[in-house]
Design a protein around this motif. Sequence first.
Motif, PDB file in Angstrom:
ATOM      1  N   SER A  29      14.795  12.208  10.461  1.00  0.00           N
ATOM      2  CA  SER A  29      16.234  12.266  10.702  1.00  0.00           C
ATOM      3  C   SER A  29      17.013  11.364   9.738  1.00  0.00           C
ATOM      4  O   SER A  29      18.238  11.382   9.729  1.00  0.00           O
ATOM      5  N   LEU A  30      16.320  10.617   8.909  1.00  0.00           N
ATOM      6  CA  LEU A  30      17.025   9.739   7.972  1.00  0.00           C
ATOM      7  C   LEU A  30      17.467  10.499   6.727  1.00  0.00           C
ATOM      8  O   LEU A  30      16.764  11.374   6.236  1.00  0.00           O
ATOM      9  N   ILE A  31      18.648  10.151   6.225  1.00  0.00           N
ATOM     10  CA  ILE A  31      19.102  10.631   4.921  1.00  0.00           C
ATOM     11  C   ILE A  31      18.563   9.660   3.883  1.00  0.00           C
ATOM     12  O   ILE A  31      18.846   8.463   3.960  1.00  0.00           O
ATOM     13  N   VAL A  32      17.761  10.155   2.947  1.00  0.00           N
ATOM     14  CA  VAL A  32      17.178   9.288   1.925  1.00  0.00           C
ATOM     15  C   VAL A  32      17.952   9.490   0.625  1.00  0.00           C
ATOM     16  O   VAL A  32      17.983  10.591   0.089  1.00  0.00           O
ATOM     17  N   GLU A  33      18.626   8.441   0.158  1.00  0.00           N
ATOM     18  CA  GLU A  33      19.501   8.590  -1.010  1.00  0.00           C
ATOM     19  C   GLU A  33      19.474   7.319  -1.864  1.00  0.00           C
ATOM     20  O   GLU A  33      19.966   6.281  -1.436  1.00  0.00           O
TER      21      GLU A  33
ATOM     22  N   ILE B  31       9.752   5.204   3.927  1.00  0.00           N
ATOM     23  CA  ILE B  31       9.794   6.534   4.522  1.00  0.00           C
ATOM     24  C   ILE B  31       8.375   7.057   4.743  1.00  0.00           C
ATOM     25  O   ILE B  31       8.070   7.659   5.778  1.00  0.00           O
ATOM     26  N   ASN B  32       7.493   6.792   3.777  1.00  0.00           N
ATOM     27  CA  ASN B  32       6.084   7.194   3.950  1.00  0.00           C
ATOM     28  C   ASN B  32       5.469   6.554   5.190  1.00  0.00           C
ATOM     29  O   ASN B  32       4.820   7.218   5.997  1.00  0.00           O
ATOM     30  N   TYR B  33       5.677   5.250   5.333  1.00  0.00           N
ATOM     31  CA  TYR B  33       5.116   4.558   6.502  1.00  0.00           C
ATOM     32  C   TYR B  33       5.729   5.103   7.790  1.00  0.00           C
ATOM     33  O   TYR B  33       5.025   5.357   8.782  1.00  0.00           O
ATOM     34  N   LEU B  34       7.054   5.262   7.771  1.00  0.00           N
ATOM     35  CA  LEU B  34       7.747   5.758   8.972  1.00  0.00           C
ATOM     36  C   LEU B  34       7.250   7.146   9.347  1.00  0.00           C
ATOM     37  O   LEU B  34       7.121   7.485  10.525  1.00  0.00           O
ATOM     38  N   GLN B  35       7.005   7.955   8.304  1.00  0.00           N
ATOM     39  CA  GLN B  35       6.527   9.315   8.532  1.00  0.00           C
ATOM     40  C   GLN B  35       5.238   9.294   9.362  1.00  0.00           C
ATOM     41  O   GLN B  35       5.065  10.124  10.256  1.00  0.00           O
ATOM     42  N   SER B  36       4.349   8.332   9.094  1.00  0.00           N
ATOM     43  CA  SER B  36       3.096   8.238   9.850  1.00  0.00           C
ATOM     44  C   SER B  36       3.320   7.674  11.251  1.00  0.00           C
ATOM     45  O   SER B  36       2.699   8.124  12.211  1.00  0.00           O
ATOM     46  N   GLN B  37       4.200   6.688  11.350  1.00  0.00           N
ATOM     47  CA  GLN B  37       4.312   5.944  12.612  1.00  0.00           C
ATOM     48  C   GLN B  37       5.380   6.516  13.540  1.00  0.00           C
ATOM     49  O   GLN B  37       5.156   6.635  14.737  1.00  0.00           O
ATOM     50  N   PHE B  38       6.535   6.848  12.976  1.00  0.00           N
ATOM     51  CA  PHE B  38       7.652   7.365  13.776  1.00  0.00           C
ATOM     52  C   PHE B  38       8.262   8.574  13.066  1.00  0.00           C
ATOM     53  O   PHE B  38       9.385   8.493  12.539  1.00  0.00           O
ATOM     54  N   PRO B  39       7.535   9.722  13.052  1.00  0.00           N
ATOM     55  CA  PRO B  39       7.990  10.866  12.255  1.00  0.00           C
ATOM     56  C   PRO B  39       9.378  11.363  12.646  1.00  0.00           C
ATOM     57  O   PRO B  39      10.137  11.806  11.779  1.00  0.00           O
TER      58      PRO B  39
ATOM     59  N   GLY C 144      15.138  -0.050  -3.357  1.00  0.00           N
ATOM     60  CA  GLY C 144      13.910   0.133  -4.128  1.00  0.00           C
ATOM     61  C   GLY C 144      12.665   0.432  -3.303  1.00  0.00           C
ATOM     62  O   GLY C 144      11.710   1.032  -3.805  1.00  0.00           O
ATOM     63  N   ASP C 145      12.637   0.030  -2.041  1.00  0.00           N
ATOM     64  CA  ASP C 145      11.461   0.273  -1.200  1.00  0.00           C
ATOM     65  C   ASP C 145      11.640   1.453  -0.244  1.00  0.00           C
ATOM     66  O   ASP C 145      10.838   1.649   0.668  1.00  0.00           O
ATOM     67  N   ARG C 146      12.703   2.250  -0.446  1.00  0.00           N
ATOM     68  CA  ARG C 146      12.981   3.324   0.520  1.00  0.00           C
ATOM     69  C   ARG C 146      11.850   4.346   0.627  1.00  0.00           C
ATOM     70  O   ARG C 146      11.499   4.778   1.725  1.00  0.00           O
ATOM     71  N   THR C 147      11.240   4.700  -0.533  1.00  0.00           N
ATOM     72  CA  THR C 147      10.236   5.764  -0.516  1.00  0.00           C
ATOM     73  C   THR C 147       8.977   5.310   0.222  1.00  0.00           C
ATOM     74  O   THR C 147       8.429   6.042   1.052  1.00  0.00           O
ATOM     75  N   LEU C 148       8.546   4.081  -0.066  1.00  0.00           N
ATOM     76  CA  LEU C 148       7.391   3.532   0.642  1.00  0.00           C
ATOM     77  C   LEU C 148       7.663   3.482   2.143  1.00  0.00           C
ATOM     78  O   LEU C 148       6.834   3.909   2.955  1.00  0.00           O
TER      79      LEU C 148
ATOM     80  N   PRO D  18       0.837  -1.203   0.000  1.00  0.00           N
ATOM     81  CA  PRO D  18       0.000   0.000   0.000  1.00  0.00           C
ATOM     82  C   PRO D  18       0.871   1.253   0.000  1.00  0.00           C
ATOM     83  O   PRO D  18       1.988   1.234   0.494  1.00  0.00           O
ATOM     84  N   GLU D  19       0.371   2.334  -0.595  1.00  0.00           N
ATOM     85  CA  GLU D  19       1.114   3.604  -0.613  1.00  0.00           C
ATOM     86  C   GLU D  19       1.228   4.171   0.797  1.00  0.00           C
ATOM     87  O   GLU D  19       2.238   4.730   1.182  1.00  0.00           O
ATOM     88  N   GLN D  20       0.120   4.064   1.547  1.00  0.00           N
ATOM     89  CA  GLN D  20       0.070   4.651   2.888  1.00  0.00           C
ATOM     90  C   GLN D  20       0.056   3.550   3.946  1.00  0.00           C
ATOM     91  O   GLN D  20      -0.345   2.421   3.658  1.00  0.00           O
ATOM     92  N   LEU D  21       0.434   3.929   5.141  1.00  0.00           N
ATOM     93  CA  LEU D  21       0.398   3.003   6.270  1.00  0.00           C
ATOM     94  C   LEU D  21      -1.039   2.496   6.461  1.00  0.00           C
ATOM     95  O   LEU D  21      -1.966   3.289   6.588  1.00  0.00           O
TER      96      LEU D  21
END
Length: 281
Positions: free
Chosen positions: A263-267, A250-258, A244-248, A196-199
């Motif tokens: 604080s993560l570097i996404v590269e 990060i989206n989930y983490l953003q909802s659960q543990f912002p 390959g799954d970093r963006t997904l 899923p796109e979102q958590l």
Amino acid sequence: MWLGLMIGNSRLHWGLFVGEGLCCAWDTSYLSADVVRQLAGCRTVEDLRSVINYTRSFPAPLPKGGWGVEMCDNYKENWDENLQSLISPLPLVLASVVPSETAVWQSYLNVRIATLNNVPLSGLYPTLGIDRALALWGAGQVWGFPMLVIDAGTALTFTGADCNDNLVGGAILPGLGLQFATLAGKTGQLPSVDLPEQLPRRYAVNTQEAMQSGVIYTLLAGIKDFVAAWWQDFPESNVAITGGDRTLLINYLQSQFPKIANSLIVEPNLIFLGMRSLTLH
Ligand SMILES: Nc1ncnc2c1ncn2[C@@H]1O[C@H](COP(=O)(O)OP(=O)(O)OP(=O)(O)O)[C@@H](O)[C@H]1O
Ligand SMILES: CC(C)(CO)[C@@H](O)C(=O)NCCC(=O)O
Ligand SMILES: [K+]
């Protein structure tokens, strides 16, 4: 100009470099021996485009900003010249975690294979994946050590080094796609499920969402725990995420543990940042 190729467990990851400058990066599926031969015959960037790019459009140079700046300018300045003057076959630096796929490239005349010996980190154990070593080295080169890298690929890995560029260690678990594929493949009743796109909600009342909840909340809790434990030992450390799954994720983490997400570097190109500063080309 030279090509960097990382043979991953699901697909190929490509980088086009001028010297240490990464100009652009893209992914393709695995290539046949025939396409490898065609690639060796490329004399211009246009040839390259037509050979490697049959799965998706050849990417534009990396956007301005961050570590891309100098390289892109350098690249643009010499663009016309570069178009005319590809060394043929284009020098290729190859790193692989899939030995059977490496074999296809033995016929390419201008190839150097990156091994752990080429990565200037200390304390590497002999069977460590070259993708993990390169990503950690790349992240540490750009953002400094200590460093923890999370690679969310086919497998999900944590790989950390201390302030002396010394491997502390890490962990390997099935990546998101693999967890779902295993559930669907090894049970009698569980279906194939998309990420899923979102958590999703935690307490699901249908099968698909129950699988999504189980896999995703457990993975997020695991990531949180690994990162928290790392910060206990290395409070000043950066943590970078790639794969390959970093963006997904990060989206989930953003909802659960912002706090962790922010604080993560996404590269996406950590492996190529590592590959460009090896002393083998
Ligand atoms: N076009 C795609 N093909 C395959 N996987 C994709 C694609 N787009 C996104 N993904 C996601 O990327 C994940 C695989 O990550 P990645 O491409 O980094 O793996 P990989 O090729 O095995 O590389 P590595 O071995 O370095 O992990 C899959 O779980 C999938 O969800
Ligand atoms: C863990 C994977 C599959 C991640 O791509 C790869 O790095 C690998 O095959 N590693 C070898 C085992 C290890 O790193 O300890
Ligand atoms: K992998």
